[in-house]
Design an enzyme around this catalytic site. Structure first.
Site, short mmCIF file in Angstrom:
data_model
loop_
_atom_site.label_atom_id
_atom_site.label_comp_id
_atom_site.label_asym_id
_atom_site.label_seq_id
_atom_site.Cartn_x
_atom_site.Cartn_y
_atom_site.Cartn_z
N ASN A 7 14.46 98.89 10.28
CA ASN A 7 15.60 98.00 10.05
C ASN A 7 15.31 97.25 8.75
OD1 ASN A 7 17.55 96.05 10.13
ND2 ASN A 7 16.99 95.23 12.14
N ARG A 92 18.45 101.71 11.00
CA ARG A 92 19.59 100.88 11.36
C ARG A 92 20.44 100.61 10.13
NH1 ARG A 92 20.14 94.49 12.17
NH2 ARG A 92 22.28 94.55 12.85
N HIS A 181 27.40 94.29 16.05
CA HIS A 181 26.53 94.29 17.24
C HIS A 181 26.80 95.49 18.14
CE1 HIS A 181 26.63 89.58 16.99
NE2 HIS A 181 25.55 90.03 16.38
N HIS A 209 27.69 89.24 23.50
CA HIS A 209 26.44 89.10 22.74
C HIS A 209 26.49 87.72 22.09
CE1 HIS A 209 23.16 90.69 20.02
NE2 HIS A 209 23.54 89.59 19.40
N LEU A 210 25.74 86.78 22.67
CA LEU A 210 25.81 85.40 22.19
C LEU A 210 24.48 84.98 21.57
CD1 LEU A 210 27.72 83.87 25.26
CD2 LEU A 210 28.67 85.06 23.28
N GLY A 211 24.41 85.09 20.25
CA GLY A 211 23.20 84.69 19.52
C GLY A 211 23.62 83.85 18.32
N ASN A 212 22.84 83.87 17.25
CA ASN A 212 23.30 83.16 16.06
C ASN A 212 24.64 83.69 15.60
OD1 ASN A 212 21.42 81.14 15.55
ND2 ASN A 212 19.94 82.66 14.84
N ARG A 242 28.99 80.38 11.36
CA ARG A 242 30.26 81.01 10.94
C ARG A 242 31.43 80.41 11.71
NH1 ARG A 242 28.08 86.83 12.19
NH2 ARG A 242 25.99 86.40 11.42
N ASP A 284 21.52 75.60 16.08
CA ASP A 284 20.66 76.18 17.11
C ASP A 284 20.89 75.45 18.45
OD1 ASP A 284 17.59 77.72 16.99
OD2 ASP A 284 18.12 76.51 18.74
N PHE A 285 21.03 76.24 19.51
CA PHE A 285 21.30 75.65 20.83
C PHE A 285 20.21 74.66 21.26
CE2 PHE A 285 24.66 77.14 23.90
CZ PHE A 285 25.58 77.44 22.92
N ILE A 336 21.35 82.97 23.13
CA ILE A 336 22.10 81.88 23.77
C ILE A 336 22.28 82.17 25.25
CG2 ILE A 336 24.37 80.76 23.90
CD1 ILE A 336 24.44 80.90 20.82
N GLU A 338 20.56 84.21 27.16
CA GLU A 338 19.31 84.39 27.92
C GLU A 338 18.63 83.07 28.25
OE1 GLU A 338 17.16 87.28 25.61
OE2 GLU A 338 18.90 88.60 25.66
N GLU A 390 18.30 96.81 20.92
CA GLU A 390 19.00 97.62 19.92
C GLU A 390 18.10 98.74 19.40
OE1 GLU A 390 19.92 93.70 18.46
OE2 GLU A 390 21.82 94.46 17.69
P1 ADP Z 1 19.93 86.21 16.29
O1 ADP Z 1 19.10 87.39 16.72
O2 ADP Z 1 21.38 86.48 16.10
O3 ADP Z 1 19.33 85.42 15.16
P2 ADP Z 1 19.27 85.10 18.91
O4 ADP Z 1 19.76 86.18 19.78
O5 ADP Z 1 17.81 84.89 18.77
O6 ADP Z 1 19.96 85.17 17.48
O7 ADP Z 1 19.92 83.73 19.43
C1 ADP Z 1 19.70 82.53 18.79
C2 ADP Z 1 20.14 81.41 19.72
O8 ADP Z 1 19.42 81.56 20.95
C3 ADP Z 1 19.86 80.04 19.18
O9 ADP Z 1 20.98 79.19 19.37
C4 ADP Z 1 18.68 79.58 20.00
O10 ADP Z 1 18.72 78.22 20.26
C5 ADP Z 1 18.84 80.34 21.29
N1 ADP Z 1 17.49 80.53 21.85
C6 ADP Z 1 16.62 81.52 21.52
N2 ADP Z 1 15.45 81.36 22.21
C7 ADP Z 1 15.59 80.24 22.96
C8 ADP Z 1 14.76 79.53 23.89
N3 ADP Z 1 13.52 79.94 24.16
N4 ADP Z 1 15.26 78.41 24.48
C9 ADP Z 1 16.52 77.99 24.21
N5 ADP Z 1 17.37 78.62 23.34
C10 ADP Z 1 16.92 79.71 22.73
#
Ligand code: ADP
Length: 404
Positions: A7, A92, A181, A209-212, A242, A284-285, A336, A338, A390
């Site tokens: 990747n 990728r 994604h 798919h809830l991440g950044n 975004r 960041d969450f 997010i 997980e 992935e």
């Molecule tokens: P990407 O791969 O798109 O960069 P991720 O799938 O890692 O993103 O998701 C990032 C989000 O997940 C962030 O908002 C982060 O706060 C949250 N996150 C990741 N790991 C943890 C954790 N251990 N505790 C709480 N939140 C987490």
């Protein structure tokens, strides 16, 4: 067969070596700061300690690939006797446009075609191309496959992927919804079917798919029929930085007010908006939940950001319930989902009339198992949290192409 998954980013190259006999990861790592000062490579083989190589020049992706291969066959750090054990390499690639409908063997022709996608994925695709070219030079006899993030979404019907613009502009400039994604949506929908013990052809699933970056898809019988991201990953729900969906006229209005040109306003929408923009700088969450606990004005803004995120996701879930008719499962994946059970509760709150009920006791803030089933006792729609994989999808598709 052992497959190396690569990747390539602008200054990084992530890798995993997967044994397809048992789909186990034999080694993984990341070369970073390629072409800039202080480059390094992190590498881990099986149960061995992770090593960090930071005394080597990594001028370009070719140097990085050479180091990765050396590490993989190293007597102490490696897990291969020789490079020849690598049966194929899966690369990728983010954007396929309509140029690649499926994973494609690397040939002179497909590499030429890959160049046509640069304008559709300008931040990613040129680096993927560089990675493939470099890898081919180092491993000229190993078959290689291009696996696209977007190709899973190419099954969308035209009413889902078309924008309501002049048809000729779609035809001439390829402006349409492509999504993103795709490998993640594919993996988790497949893993959900496996967990439920059903043929995916018989299932309607909404995947979140809830991440950044966040995207939500409607998957019917294993095929994507709609997805929230658009021509680029800027569209859809509120994301880390975004904006997600926004009226195009508001963009023009904002650009004028902020005295920005088209490039500056696009940068602003990608990097300064979403959770970060709403909360006053926190994407960041972990930071947002800490701010809520702290309270005050910062806490209120963080609450607003989280509320908006959940609301946007709920709207897409609702839209895809309408698109799919019957929904068998809703699957949540990425950081997010997980680690933040509360947001899933918020997204699904009030949907019990549709048979959607969360078991809040099971919906804890961690995802240590392959599948966390959070379906409530009276729930008719299965609710699952599944960590994405992935790389495994890329390895599986690479194997399919080279063994065809
Ligand atoms: P990407 O791969 O798109 O960069 P991720 O799938 O890692 O993103 O998701 C990032 C989000 O997940 C962030 O908002 C982060 O706060 C949250 N996150 C990741 N790991 C943890 C954790 N251990 N505790 C709480 N939140 C987490």
């Amino acid at each position: 067969m052992k497959i190396l998954v690569l990747n390539a980013g602008s200054s990084s190259l992530k890798y995993q070596l997967i044994d397809m006999e048992n789909e186990k990861v034999l080694a993984k790592g990341n070369c970073d700061r390629i072409g800039i000062e202080n480059p390094f490579c992190k590498h881990k083989c099986g149960d061995k300690e992770q090593v960090v190589i930071d005394d080597r020049e990594i001028k370009n992706h070719k140097d990085a690939i050479k180091i990765i291969l050396e590490l993989l066959v190293d007597k102490e750090q490696g897990c291969l006797n020789s490079m020849d054990e690598i049966g194929a390499v899966g690369h990728r690639v983010v954007a396929s446009g309509e140029y690649f409908k499926e994973p494609t063997l690397v040939t002179d022709e497909s590499l030429e075609r890959l160049k046509l996608t640069f304008e559709l994925g300008p931040l990613h695709n040129p680096h993927a191309y560089t990675g493939v070219v470099a890898c081919r030079e180092v491993m000229p006899n190993t078959p290689m496959v291009l696996v696209f993030d977007t190709s899973f979404h190419l099954t969308m019907p035209e009413e889902a992927y078309m924008y309501n613009i002049k048809y000729e502009d779609y035809k001439d400039f390829h402006v349409r919804r492509y999504g993103a994604h795709g490998t993640s949506h594919k993996y988790v929908s497949g893993a959900a079917a496996e967990y439920l013990g059903k043929d995916i052809k018989d299932l309607n699933i909404i995947t979140c798919h809830l991440g950044n970056g966040s995207s939500i898809s409607a998957v019917k019988g294993g095929k994507c029929v709609d997805t929230s991201m658009g021509f680029t990953p800027l569209a859809g729900v509120c994301m880390g930085t975004r904006s997600g969906d926004i009226d195009a006229s508001a963009v023009e209005f904002l650009a004028k007010k902020k005295n920005m040109d088209i490039y500056e306003i696009t940068y602003y929408l990608n990097h300064d908006c979403g959770l970060k923009g709403l909360s006053g700088g926190y994407s960041d969450f972990r930071d947002l939940t800490a701010n809520v606990k702290e309270g005050g004005e910062k806490g209120k803004r963080a609450e607003l950001a989280l509320k908006k995120f959940a609301y946007d996701c709920k709207k897409y879930v609702g839209a895809y319930m309408a698109v799919l008719g019957r929904v068998d499962a809703i699957v949540f994946t990425a950081g997010i989902s997980e680690w933040n059970g509360f947001i899933i509760n918020d997204i699904l709150e009030g949907l019990d009339v549709y048979g959607i009920e969360v078991d809040k006791a099971k919906n804890t803030d961690s995802c240590p198992v392959p599948v966390k089933d959070i379906t409530g006792a009276n729930g008719k729609v299965k609710l699952l949290v599944i960590p994405t994989n992935e790389e495994l999808v890329i390895a599986r598709e690479t194997k399919d192409v080279v063994t065809k």
